[in-house]
Design a protein around this motif. Structure first.
Motif, PDB file in Angstrom:
ATOM      1  N   LEU C  17      -3.109  49.905 -53.086  1.00  0.00           N
ATOM      2  CA  LEU C  17      -2.025  50.435 -52.483  1.00  0.00           C
ATOM      3  C   LEU C  17      -2.578  51.047 -50.977  1.00  0.00           C
ATOM      4  O   LEU C  17      -1.811  50.795 -49.896  1.00  0.00           O
ATOM      5  N   ASP C  21      -1.287  49.852 -47.355  1.00  0.00           N
ATOM      6  CA  ASP C  21      -0.493  50.490 -46.179  1.00  0.00           C
ATOM      7  C   ASP C  21      -1.741  50.450 -45.005  1.00  0.00           C
ATOM      8  O   ASP C  21      -1.227  50.949 -44.041  1.00  0.00           O
ATOM      9  N   ILE C  65       5.610  50.485 -40.319  1.00  0.00           N
ATOM     10  CA  ILE C  65       4.856  51.423 -41.067  1.00  0.00           C
ATOM     11  C   ILE C  65       5.182  51.667 -42.550  1.00  0.00           C
ATOM     12  O   ILE C  65       6.410  51.822 -42.920  1.00  0.00           O
ATOM     13  N   THR C  66       4.254  51.419 -43.419  1.00  0.00           N
ATOM     14  CA  THR C  66       4.713  51.242 -44.875  1.00  0.00           C
ATOM     15  C   THR C  66       3.836  52.356 -45.485  1.00  0.00           C
ATOM     16  O   THR C  66       2.758  52.507 -45.354  1.00  0.00           O
ATOM     17  N   VAL C  67       4.563  53.116 -46.295  1.00  0.00           N
ATOM     18  CA  VAL C  67       4.052  54.107 -47.052  1.00  0.00           C
ATOM     19  C   VAL C  67       4.317  53.734 -48.683  1.00  0.00           C
ATOM     20  O   VAL C  67       5.562  53.780 -48.963  1.00  0.00           O
ATOM     21  N   HIS C  68       3.388  53.446 -49.430  1.00  0.00           N
ATOM     22  CA  HIS C  68       3.988  53.182 -51.058  1.00  0.00           C
ATOM     23  C   HIS C  68       2.940  54.204 -51.810  1.00  0.00           C
ATOM     24  O   HIS C  68       1.590  54.096 -51.858  1.00  0.00           O
ATOM     25  N   HIS C  69       3.708  54.896 -52.340  1.00  0.00           N
ATOM     26  CA  HIS C  69       3.013  55.855 -53.455  1.00  0.00           C
ATOM     27  C   HIS C  69       3.258  55.504 -54.931  1.00  0.00           C
ATOM     28  O   HIS C  69       4.527  55.485 -55.318  1.00  0.00           O
ATOM     29  N   GLU C  91       7.179  55.102 -55.162  1.00  0.00           N
ATOM     30  CA  GLU C  91       8.260  55.546 -53.977  1.00  0.00           C
ATOM     31  C   GLU C  91       7.711  55.081 -52.763  1.00  0.00           C
ATOM     32  O   GLU C  91       6.675  55.083 -52.474  1.00  0.00           O
ATOM     33  N   THR C  93       8.376  53.991 -48.465  1.00  0.00           N
ATOM     34  CA  THR C  93       9.131  54.181 -47.464  1.00  0.00           C
ATOM     35  C   THR C  93       8.635  53.281 -46.392  1.00  0.00           C
ATOM     36  O   THR C  93       7.577  52.903 -46.151  1.00  0.00           O
ATOM     37  N   ILE C  95       9.166  52.138 -42.181  1.00  0.00           N
ATOM     38  CA  ILE C  95      10.060  52.507 -40.994  1.00  0.00           C
ATOM     39  C   ILE C  95       9.406  51.341 -40.032  1.00  0.00           C
ATOM     40  O   ILE C  95       8.396  50.855 -39.828  1.00  0.00           O
TER      41      ILE C  95
END
Lengths: 160, 160, 160
Positions: C17, C21, C65-69, C91, C93, C95
């Protein structure tokens, strides 16, 4: 520090959260002892696992997309290994597709767990909100669901 | 792999995050060694735990609802068990109720920990932002807080 | 319960992960076995780690911009310690700064892991969406990025 018990209790909580968001109500019931209690914020208090699960089953139909993530487990197992307490930090999102509302929030959980012959179970779960916010999806007219696990199933009371 | 040390360091981080979002400043100070350093993004650098905590106490009043969630701990304990380093992935939300602004963001933390006679403490904490975004709640006029832990307490400087 | 294997597999997932990101594509490849498979929702299926990583490299440039949690690991190691399966709750997000779009979503992962001479590797990763939503940033005109890790690097195809 009983690392096995701590990992088992984390798994119990994750099973609870997974069954909740997948609407697997019978499996959800199995994470509680029969006389479990729950208090979600100021407004929702339940006595007995049937009351908890009946509420979820009755109020979280397929027009309610729910996402509950619990973070930051601080779990203390009693010296005799029979009970435990745990603190968690919740982040939740609920998209109400029929009513076009979205709830977001955060809360601190204080749980109690008991070890039974079948493994750890939830004896009490409850949280106090840091915040909860509601907004209408009409404020963001471009918002659209590009995937919805529950879309194939009609919402309750929907004739179409 | 020292699983007990890793679990203890996770607990230390979770205590830091819980005390931060609950505005328990004295308890927050206790997670740091006295000469701890902190660097939050490009703009906020602190030397000494008093400087860190004084900043939080002075800037995160009851009109600032903060939610800090840290995920994905990658913790390496030194061979002698005296120090450790850890990477985390932050997600944060700040709702500024007076100014009607909302901040959302994500960042990667790089922390250093030391084992003291009283357990693990933070020697350095710091993050680099993946992103940080600001928006006005006036863009979503339907947004309303349905719960706010701090609502009963007046914001600083608020006479009403 | 093999707590060391469970912690190692969590670390593997967190590395995956983090590299995703941070757009560290070569490091990302190293978390997979060569013949790994991936299925992200209904639309994206890959065979072989090269196919997975080539897709990421080609589609997640600096204007994404990726955010993977990933949360709630439920990891079961086989009796012989050679393989494992794991469930996670995602979860995410994204952008898209050029197109001024924001994706948010959640999904349940079902992964398979294998122990190699170099440690645990991902043999299969895949998720089913709970939901995925897309919105335009034009709906929230005050939205602005106050930090962006990728801002210094021009987006692909951008001449300025």
């Amino acid at each position: 520090m009983d690392l096995v018990a701590i990992e088992e209790i984390k798994r119990l909580k994750y099973r609870y959260l997974r069954c909740l968001d997948l609407k697997r109500w019978d499996e959800l019931a199995a994470v509680f002892v029969a006389d479990a209690t729950a208090q979600y914020g100021d407004r929702l208090t339940f006595t007995g696992r049937d009351e908890v699960v009946d509420f979820m089953r009755g109020n979280l139909g397929t027009d309610m997309i729910t996402v509950h993530h619990c973070h930051h487990p601080e779990i203390d197992v009693s010296a005799d290994g029979a009970t435990a307490v745990g603190t968690w930090h919740l982040e939740d999102t609920v998209i109400m597709t029929t009513h076009r509302l979205m709830l977001t929030g955060a809360a601190f959980y204080e749980d109690r767990y008991v070890r039974t012959g079948d493994g750890w179970r939830i004896a009490h779960t409850g949280y106090e909100r840091t915040f909860e916010a509601m907004r209408s999806l009409d404020d963001t007219p471009s918002f659209r669901l590009t995937a919805n696990r529950w879309a194939a199933e009609p919402p309750p009371g929907d004739g179409g």
